[in-house]
Structures are given as C-alpha cells and as structure tokens.
Design an enzyme around this catalytic site. Structure first.
Site, mmCIF file in Angstrom:
data_model
loop_
_atom_site.group_PDB
_atom_site.id
_atom_site.type_symbol
_atom_site.label_atom_id
_atom_site.label_comp_id
_atom_site.label_asym_id
_atom_site.label_seq_id
_atom_site.Cartn_x
_atom_site.Cartn_y
_atom_site.Cartn_z
ATOM 1 N N SER A 41 0.661 -1.510 0.227
ATOM 2 C CA SER A 41 0.016 0.378 -0.073
ATOM 3 C C SER A 41 0.922 1.298 -0.041
ATOM 4 O O SER A 41 0.334 1.867 -0.308
ATOM 5 C CB SER A 41 -0.918 0.223 1.487
ATOM 6 O OG SER A 41 0.004 0.269 2.515
ATOM 7 N N GLY A 42 1.769 1.042 0.205
ATOM 8 C CA GLY A 42 3.047 2.528 0.324
ATOM 9 C C GLY A 42 3.534 2.751 -0.591
ATOM 10 O O GLY A 42 2.632 2.037 -1.942
ATOM 11 N N TYR A 43 4.041 3.865 -1.358
ATOM 12 C CA TYR A 43 4.551 4.004 -2.609
ATOM 13 C C TYR A 43 5.453 2.974 -3.654
ATOM 14 O O TYR A 43 5.415 3.356 -4.298
ATOM 15 C CB TYR A 43 5.395 5.482 -2.979
ATOM 16 C CG TYR A 43 4.351 6.377 -1.933
ATOM 17 C CD1 TYR A 43 2.801 6.760 -2.792
ATOM 18 C CD2 TYR A 43 4.974 7.779 -1.881
ATOM 19 C CE1 TYR A 43 2.257 8.025 -2.015
ATOM 20 C CE2 TYR A 43 4.196 8.477 -1.295
ATOM 21 C CZ TYR A 43 3.027 8.986 -1.497
ATOM 22 O OH TYR A 43 1.698 9.627 -1.176
ATOM 23 N N VAL A 44 5.568 2.440 -2.471
ATOM 24 C CA VAL A 44 6.653 1.669 -3.277
ATOM 25 C C VAL A 44 6.657 0.098 -3.360
ATOM 26 O O VAL A 44 6.130 -0.559 -4.770
ATOM 27 C CB VAL A 44 8.202 0.774 -2.531
ATOM 28 C CG1 VAL A 44 9.202 -0.800 -3.068
ATOM 29 C CG2 VAL A 44 9.418 2.059 -2.343
ATOM 30 N N CYS A 96 17.797 3.924 -1.388
ATOM 31 C CA CYS A 96 17.451 4.832 -3.102
ATOM 32 C C CYS A 96 18.877 5.328 -2.752
ATOM 33 O O CYS A 96 19.800 5.636 -4.226
ATOM 34 C CB CYS A 96 16.160 5.217 -2.541
ATOM 35 S SG CYS A 96 15.744 6.531 -1.294
ATOM 36 N N ASN A 136 13.869 6.954 -7.417
ATOM 37 C CA ASN A 136 13.933 7.402 -6.433
ATOM 38 C C ASN A 136 12.888 6.048 -5.922
ATOM 39 O O ASN A 136 13.149 4.997 -5.072
ATOM 40 C CB ASN A 136 13.873 7.935 -5.246
ATOM 41 C CG ASN A 136 12.281 8.453 -4.847
ATOM 42 O OD1 ASN A 136 11.898 9.343 -5.858
ATOM 43 N ND2 ASN A 136 11.353 8.502 -4.014
#
Lengths: 349, 349, 349, 349
Positions: free
Chosen positions: D9-12, D148, D316
């Site tokens: 659910s995170g950006y990654v 990153c 990133n």
C-alpha cells in the site's frame, strides 16, 4: 493599542502575528494556543524567529484590562463558545471563523450542520468587508471576518450585481485555492506527494462559502442571488483566483465596466483593477498579490456567449483572512485603513 | 507498419516518439524537424536517450513508399501547406494541428484569423475522438486530432448534451491547463520564475477551442450549443481539468447519471468514471492520468442551484494530443484500440 | 535621501524598488531601463502596482545634483562602463554586478574571460558584506555587492575558517538555487516545463563565485583557502541553500561552535543561528527567509567522518542581492543597518 | 511466474504493482496491506484504476504453493520478523527494507539502533545492485534491495573507487531527494504548505545509507572507504540527485573517465552516461529519469581544486526501489534484465 490573538498557532494566526509585529499602532499583547502553550511563537512560525520572543499562552485567558482588541482565529464551532463571554468585557473583537458571518441562524443548520448556540449575537456582528460595510465596521464592537473565497468572489461580483447587469440565477464562481487554505493539519489530502501538482475539484457543489456570497450580494441588489460555487485545490501554497462566469442581462461596453468598478471602489485602497494589453499581468493572478492585502479585480466580455467573466485574485491568508481582519481593526480604531498593511507582494516567488 | 512523424521536436512530437518506441505494432520510420535536422532525437527529448538512435530529418521529405502512416505535428497554418500533397500519396494521416478540425471554413476566418487554403479537404477529415466517431475513423484516410481542452470538455459534456438534460445556452467550461500546453518555445509567459505558482486566466473569453466543442456537441444534439470557455494556466507541467458548469433543464438522480455515462462509454477503453466517497481520488484530477491515455470523468449535482457539474481530466500531451492520435492510428489499422497505450499513469509524480 | 537605480527592470532591480518604496529614509528618485524606458515600473514589476507611479527612464542619465545614492544593477561587463564616470560625481554607489568584487585584476581574465577596463578602481571598492566589513563600508564611497551564492557561503564559513578549525584544501560548497537566480530573460533552461522539478547541476565546477569566496576567506585566515563549489538549480523560485562540507583539523564540541558563531555575529542583525531539536526548522532552509534579509546559519558535526557541515540559507534576491545592497546603503549613510529591511519572511509560501 | 507483494500500500508497493501489471512474464498473485485489507488496490493507488481489480489481502498470508516470488516492502524492523519464515518455504524473495542489507550485524546496532534478530540470515542475502553483483543475484534465493540514495551514490562512485583514483577519506555525497522518498504517511514535515519549495537539510550527518555505501565501496576497493553523506529534501515529488564531491589522488583526463565508466558499465542496460555540451541535459538530472529505471551518471573535473565531481540521478521509487527490485527478480529467473522495465521516462512532467 494592545492586541491579543486567541488561536495563534495556525496559518491565519501566524499571519496576524506577522502583520502585527510590523504594525506601527498595535502592540502585541498575547497569543494563545492550547497545543503549543509555553512554546516560543517562532518555533511554530519560523519566519518570525529573531523578530519576537513572545510565547504562546493557553486559551484559558482572562482578558487583561489593558487589552483593547482581540482577534479570534479558532476553528468553526469553537469561536462561538468563547466569544459571548469575551464580548461582555467590552473588548473589540474580530472573529475569523464562520461562527458569526451568517445573518440567518437557520443557515447554520443547513450549511454547517449545527444549531447556532447564540443566534442573539448574530445581528451584532458586521460582516467584515470594508469595501462594502466601512461605516458599520467603524461603529461596531464585533466583526465577523469573511471566508477567503467568499470575500474574493464578493469583491468581483458586487458592482455588477448591484447594477443589475447580470442574470442572478446563473452566476458561476469557479474558485482555485492554494494548499495553505486547508490549514496546518497534515492529512493525506495535504501530503506533499499527493497534493503537489493537483487540480483537485474538492468541493464541486455545496461549499459553505456559497451562503455568505449569496447573503452579501442579495443585500446589495435587494433580490435573491443564487451562486454556483465550485472549489478546486491547485498547486501553489498561497492564493485564490475566483473566475466568476456570469451572463449579461443587458449589453455593456468595456469602458463602462471600468467606470462602474472605479466608482464602486473609489475609496477602497486595497482594490486594484487589472486589465493590461501586454506584459505578464493582463488579468488578476494570485501570484501578484502574495504577501499583500490587495484584491485584484478584472473582467472580460465574451460577446459570443453574452457572458461577462469577472476575475479576482487575493492572498487567502491576507485579504482572505488576516489582512482583512487587521484592516477592520484599523477602521474600528479610527486608524488609516492601510496601517501595517502597505507591504507590496513579493515577486517573483 | 512503418510510421513517420513530421514535426517531431515539440512536446507533442516527443510524446508520439515515446509511445511509438514502445508500440508493439508500429515501427518508427522517420521523424522530421526543420530546426534540429541532423540532431539525435534524444538531445531534444532527453527521456528517450538510450532508447533510440534516430536522428531528426529535415521537413522536405518525399514519403518513402514503405511508409504506411504519418503523424503531422506542425503548428496551426503549417499543416495545411503540407497535407494536401501528402494526402495524394494515399498514406494515412493524423494531423494534430487545428487546420482540419473545423467543418465550416468560415470558422477559420472568425476564430483563427485566416482564410482556409483548402476548404475542399475539410469534409474528408474525421474529427479524431474515437469515443464519438470510432467507425468513421476506422474507414478514413484522414483524421484531425482535437484540441487538448476541446476533447477533454467534449468527453465530459457529450452524454448530457445528447440526452437534452441541460440548458444549451449556459454551458460554462472552466479549463485549467499545465505549462506543457504552451509548447516548447520559451517566452516571458513561460519563464519559470513568472510561470511557477500562477493561476493565470490567460484566455477568459474567445479561446479557439470553443468552436470545436460547439461543433461536436451541436452535432450530437442536433441543436446549436453555446459554450462559454475560459482557459487558465496553472502550476503543473502536464494535465488539464475541465470543470463544466451546466444548468439542469430537468431533474435527474446521481444513479441515472451513472447509467447514462456507463452506457455512453460502454465501449470506450480510455474513459474512467470517477466518483469515490473516500480516499484521494473522489473526483477527476489530472494528477492521476499523467503519462496515460485515460480521460477521467466525474459529476456532481448541485441541487441548491439546479446545476450539474461535470468534471474531466486528461494528460494534455496524451489523450489531449499524442495519445488520441495513436489511438486513432490503431483504429485506422484495425489494431486493438489500446495497443501501445496501456501504460498506467505515474503516481505520485 | 534621494536614491536612483540604474538597471531597474530585472529581478534585482525590482527587489530594490520594493524595498525602497517602503524605506523610511529613502526617496526613490529615478529608475532606469534601456528596454522599458517610458513604461510604468508596475508593468514590469506587477507587485508594485498601486504603490508607485514611477516610470522607467533610459540609462543615459546625468545624475541629478540632488541624487545622493545610486544602485547599479546592470549585467557583468556593463557596470564597468558606466561606474567610473558616475563615481567622479562623488555620489555614493553600490554596484550589484561582479565588475568590482575582485581585488586581483587577473582574476577577471581567469574567471570572467575579460581584461578589466579599470583595474585602478578595484582597490576603491569595498566588498559589500557588512558582517565582515562594516566599518570599511561605512567610510567608503564605493561598494561592490557580493554574488548571491558567494555571500551565503562566506557567512557560513567565515567563523570556522578564521578560527583555523577546518582543512583549507577540502572545503566543498554544494549550492542549491531557485530559478530567479537565472534572471528575467527566458531561455530553454528556464522554460517552465523544462525547469519545474529539476535538480540540475548546472555548474559542477568552475563557477565564478568560487573566486569571491576564496578571496574573502583567504583574507580572514591569512592563508590560501581553496573552495570546491558546485551549483545546482532546484525547483523553487527564490532562495539559496549552501551546504558546506568541511573536514575538521581539530576536535570541537557543538556548544563551542555555538559560542564561536554567536561571538562572530554578535553585532550582525541579519544572521540567525538555527539549530532546533523539533519542529519544521531544525536547520537553515531558504523557505524560512523568503522576502526577508536574513541569512540563517546552522551546523552539524559528523563524528563518523570527522566532518563539519555548515549550512546557510538566504533569499538570493534579498541578502543575496538587493537586501545586502540596501543594508550597505544604510551603513554608508549612518542609518540603522536594518532600516527598510525589517519585514519578516512570508510563510508559508 | 506468479508474484506476490507483502506490504503493497505504500509508494514502493504501488510502483511494484504498476510495473508488474505491465510485466510480460509475471502474473500478479496477491498484494497485502494490513491497513487496507479488503480494499481495491486502485483506491489507494488511483493510477491503477481501470487496470486491475485486485484487492489487498491481510499480511497474515500462507504463501500459496503456486507463488514463485515475493517482494517484501515493509518498514525497517518489520521485514525481519516475517522473512525467516517466508524464506523457509523456498520461495525467492527480494526484500526492500534495510533489514538484510548490511553484512556486519553490529552495524544494525550502530546505525539502526536495534540488535538484529536473525544475523545468521545476513550472509545469505545478496545486496541487490545488478551492476555490481549480477551473478550472485542470479544464483541467490534472497536479495536485499539497496536504499535509494545508497544505490544512486554507489553507481556514481564505484568505477572511480575501484580504480583508486580518489582520496577515500574525503568523499562527500550531497544527496537531494523528492518528497515521495518520505513515504506515504502524512506529517508536518510532508504537509504541502510546509514541504513545497523547501531545500531542507534533513540529515546533514548520520544518515543510515552511509553505511551501505561504505560497505559496497570498501568491498570494491579492498580498503576502507569513508563516506560523508548529507541528505536534503527538495521540491519535486520523485527523484534523487547525488552530487559526489571527491578529490583526485592522481591526474586523469575526461576521455579516460569516459573509458573507465563505459567499461565498468558495458553490460549494464540501465546506466546512461550523460555529458553533453548543449541542450537541456548536459549533466544527470532526476527530471529525465522520472518513471524509468535508468540511473544517469556524469562527471566533471575541477582542475582548480583537484576535485572530481560525480553526478548520478535516479527515480527513487524505480531504480531506487521497485525498479531495481524487479530487475533483480528478472535476473533471478533468467529473464532479460530489462523485462517489464523498458518504459522511457515521462518528459516533460
């Protein structure tokens, strides 16, 4: 003149502090914050570091005898709890919440979802737009500062609504506002990665500022005015642009619009009429008012659609909040209306 | 299939290159630029470095026999000079300028200020909105890609205009567009320090896309439709939001709007209907289509003002230009409409 | 005091105008611009609309007898043509170009690529950093205002270089600057679509401000100091952050650094030392100085690498240019150093 | 090949989903999120709406027998609790946290403040930089994806550190990163009004990625390498630029640097060497890699200071996280390294 701020840790509170620190006639007496009581003001408003050593106090304050004026910058629903008591001390008050803006108590039920606790106080408040109510503000103890989008739209529309130039049933206000308008509380909606670069129609219908605009414009024209307001979050931090799409009920020439606006705002030092044929400032744009108390107003006739487009730009934290509030304070104390408010906008920024 | 691009150094040209490099059925044959002839494509479009070693050729090109398709991405007024000759070779063409979008030659005099050089060709061009003209596009040699704001507005308005749901004389399109819409030529208006953070009403009335929208919607309804378009430059680089303020001529419920839109776009793979009750994507916002070919559409009923707000968001360089162009190409060659266009938007960006 | 500006149409000129309009002791006498002669100042600097009706004059000006002070804000290579003549009139001058910053005429050949036309004048100019040269500025007719990155880096490094705390051969200045630093002329490098969101290392080596920093720091320490400057364009419009990576030649504690900086800047009203343990302003950040004349300075010891990181933030158009220039003017006229310069930064913006 | 994501659910996680949806050889099997279990993936990652109807599952998952591969994108300290059990099933794993990046267990105490729960697993993980460890990754069950900023800095420095060209004790990495690097959780530090326009030195010393860079570079050279890393938050959403300031221990010409880098990265499809003499892409800039898996590398010799500046730019969330992770997955399954990762960057954006 000694001035206090109740609720000074938000963005509007910070802007009040910034103005008052440089105000030649006001002395900052206290600033309250429940959350940050005891903290130095500059830790929350870092632009003020080096300019004040004031510390936040808790809200539970008995207004000192020598305090002449209080700004209340609390959330909607909080002001109404504290102001009745404050008002009894005789201190002059500008409230920046919505709690005393509306004349009709039932509008609070309809638009804000609560029954007003002190409807008796509503008639005692003047709606704080000096361009419309200068003399009432001057003679009042209590002023309710308008909503940021409301005042920006009202100033664009007032002259043409008063003149009966446009159809009152088809007035569209398409408002665009920067992120500081959402306040200082972090949410997913204001998280930078989600908020940067948006053109987010966060309230296409039903925005609460609708009723303020209708109230004020209806007063001006004597008839009922219906506003179609849609609010959008856009990418900058500060500023509002209201694009008011209206339909002409009779023909008019550009030069007559100029005359109408010039006359209407002949004694309004913070209104600039903008209409240039070259350069980077042909129409109002919030970029050119950032940090100042100006509301820039412009217009364009669309002959193709018998439409009149009115444009107004303001800094939501200045003319849209703290700037208007200080302007009202100046008037209430018989000072020059522009005292402490003469700084130009910062450009480019 | 071999594909060429005439006028490939601008932002639309760059986006065509980006799509075609990854297109499974197209082979990039040539890309022209008068200014950059001889240069590697990746020096002008640095995102393509490492992905192509193509060099720009000069415009003066005789279309090779084995070229099946040409995109023309020249400025308005330039396409019309080159396309008649190109068309005679029998090659299929999608033109991305305004030169062949309008059916009525006199509209060029009125809106573009010039007399059309080849009005005979206008009826041969299909207006390139697959959601409206899929079968005509399929059978045509010549397609004129719509204006970026025009297609975005048309897609929001088409279902409700066709159904006769709204007043045709009070349709306001308040458009907000990013800086890439101004093209790749630096001016004071696009200078970063002047352009960053603006909400600039650069064309409150008289925008040329007005006539495209009116043409297409009038076709749909059979009656004359009058559009009140105002265009604003806002702070992001890519994206368009059209807020279409319309007034209901009869009542409707939200669920019936849902049905109407679902039915209208039942075979349109790039239309997403957006209306959520939570999260960060309640209404269309260009932030969620960046880099993709989607046009997101949403709506809200304003019972207070008998208004229907239609919202549409697109990437001005994708669905607003290069994406629609490739979508048309796919259809003209009997390919899957989504071929080469399935990349999701990049988020967050 | 009557003050003129030669070269007032650029961003630095606009900022000088903004400050001087509000300066209690200065009267704006004239503002020149070759390009915009005859135009109202507010058409080029739209933030000043409503605040001045001054018009630009052409450069060819004979300084009026009653003009006490002139700011010259011309491009490098232009100031040197006009200043010798101006200086002979006895008027006090602050030059904002690089033409009189360097003491060694040969440095102009090496770093600027031209032979200085008036090397005899170089010793007569004081380098305009009041924090280092207050008394010299006070007694001088001629002041050369420093480069924006140079002054920001110098102020961070001066105390530790003077104290011999760091290795003079390994001083890295990693500078990040906003787009207004590139001036008001549109180019592809400043085109919004290309400039927005960059972190562009536009001058990794060989930046001309290197030599200014070395000159001033070498003067302070008596030894030769070698600066490794890399300049980056980043996404905001205003502001500079200098991250100065230095290596400790002897150990030191944080509290001793505090003492060193407090002592060094004990009489410098525009230096704020920033080091907080919570909140949003733990270290210097240009965001908190925008529109003000502050230079914020902070530091952190990296025990792991025996490194001392010095951080400094300024508004490139204020402390980095027009603000420092007015500060020098104040000193040259015996005024309070902060006169006209007390406005807080605008936050948030 | 069936692939699952734990912590999606995170950006990654969102970026992994975006890549895998378009990956020709992978089939998305499941995506977990404790917080959003049961929700459609597209409500959290709105760019994926219309592209997947997958719903989040809860973390408590017994890996299905037919799942071939798992990405773990949990916070530091969470991966280590789940991976030992997962690893025993024999499934191949790429972990994107820091929990298995370091070889020396004591480094977790020193840099992360906790005692590693499973130091026995550390030797079994390969540090997931295919440009350095391609064959080890190919033959490993377990890969730890790098930080990153770490991977971006390592790729710039590796060739010159290996060659012994620079002083190992004076390597400065000045990193600039966009707001998505802070993750998806709103805080005052990421609140748009506070985060927009910053150049915030949030970690001038002591950043945890320091130890990863030192570990990898020390391995390459055989000697101890000391890294001076400072991390800055800048204004864009995506992207990293590492400016690596190093000091030459012997002389070298630009063309020899070119050769060194070309040779070192001769079989690395995601490394682009950037050094142009004109145009808008003279040096690496994250703006030109947004959405792609490229790491752009460039360099400049500063003869004045005997300095070598190495520059590297990445997205990133791509090369800095999800892109590298999928690249490792491709290698671990014998696929073409670039499978699913060939999309160009989006430009301009």
């Amino acid at each position: 003149m000694k001035v206090g701020i109740i609720g000074a840790s938000g963005y509007v509170g910070g802007e009040l502090l910034r103005i008052l620190i440089g105000h030649p006639n006001a002395q900052l007496s206290f600033a309250t914050s429940r959350r940050y009581a005891g903290e130095y003001v500059y830790r929350i408003h870092p632009n003020l570091r080096g300019l004040t050593t004031l510390q936040f106090e808790d809200h539970k304050i008995s207004i000192q005898e020598d305090c002449d004026f209080v700004f209340v910058a609390l959330p909607h629903g909080e002001s109404v709890k504290i102001i009745p008591q404050l008002a009894q001390t005789g201190v002059k008050i500008v409230d920046l919440s919505a709690d005393f803006r509306l004349k009709n108590p039932e509008d609070y039920n309809r638009w804000y979802g609560y029954t007003h606790l002190h409807p008796d106080l509503l008639p005692k408040f003047v709606y704080g737009v000096p361009e419309l109510h200068h003399d009432q503000i001057k003679n009042s103890q209590l002023v309710a500062c308008p909503g940021c989008m409301a005042v920006t739209a009202i100033l664009a529309l007032a002259p043409v609504v008063q003149s009966g130039l446009i159809e009152n049933a088809h007035i569209v206000v398409d408002a665009k506002i920067g992120s500081s308008g959402a306040g200082e509380k972090p949410t997913i909606a204001t998280h930078h990665a989600e908020r940067a670069g948006v053109v987010r129609p966060y309230k296409p219908a039903g925005h609460r500022h609708t009723v303020e605009i209708e109230q004020e414009l209806s007063l001006l024209t004597g008839n009922s005015v219906r506003i179609s307001l849609s609010a959008h979050a856009v990418g900058m931090v500060r500023g509002i642009l209201c694009t008011c799409h209206t339909f002409l009920s009779k023909g008019i020439e550009i030069q007559d619009l100029w005359k109408m606006f010039r006359k209407f705002y002949s004694s309004s030092p913070f209104i600039r009429l903008i209409r240039d044929v070259k350069g980077i400032h042909k129409f109002p744009d919030p970029k050119f008012v950032i940090g100042s108390n100006f509301c820039d107003i412009g217009f364009e006739i669309d002959n193709h659609a018998e439409r009149l487009v009115l444009l107004s730009a303001s800094d939501n934290l200045m003319k849209g909040a703290a700037g208007s509030a200080v302007q009202c304070m100046n008037i209430m104390f018989g000072l020059d209306e522009t005292s402490g408010l003469r700084s130009p906008a910062i450009h480019p920024v």
